[in-house]
Scaffold this active site. Sequence first.
Site, PDB file in Angstrom:
ATOM      1  CB  SER A   1      46.588  41.582  38.766  1.00  0.00           C
ATOM      2  OG  SER A   1      46.709  41.324  37.388  1.00  0.00           O
TER       3      SER A   1
ATOM      4  CE  LYS B   1      43.246  39.543  36.351  1.00  0.00           C
ATOM      5  NZ  LYS B   1      44.031  40.547  37.003  1.00  0.00           N
TER       6      LYS B   1
END
Length: 188
Positions: A38, A95
């Site tokens: 990701s 993230k």
Amino acid sequence: MKIWHEVWEYVKMILIVIVVVFVVDYVVLINAQIPSQSMETTVMKGDRLFGNRLAYGFNLRIFGKDIFSTKWKDPERFDVVIFRYPDDEKQLFIKRLIGLPGETLEVRDGKVYINGSEEPLDDSFVPETPTGDFGPIEIPEDCYFMMGDNREHSHDSRYWDDPFVEFHQIVGKAWFRYWPLTEISLIH
């Protein structure tokens, strides 16, 4: 008697090492492994990195309970952050911070717009042209909106039951990649 003195010196040395390792591991640094794609190409699946637990403040958490929290610096847009996943705080995620408290965020044709701006955020760190729409959504105070750099393959704030990361859930700021050895670098 001399033997007990020597034994005590060794025991003290071992205890000091244990305390130092505990403080570094639970107060100063977090050691993290990247479990998914990701965040590619910023960090790759399998990379190992250190995060700075003191980048934004100090959070003391014992046996899964927040005991003490203080903030001395606000996280900034585009910081790569390690945090407890809002839908299951036993899991750590990494993230990029995209939305700040009080902002309205919208994704149109894969581009992120803040507060109705006509100009999208810079996404030069995204490896491919993102697609899709999301929002608009208003980010509550003391909360943040996170997205992976590999937007097409990221399970991030757009898809969680609770889309916001609260300040106390932030564990640290990603700081230094140390594995693989050929990719040692600071995280930007």
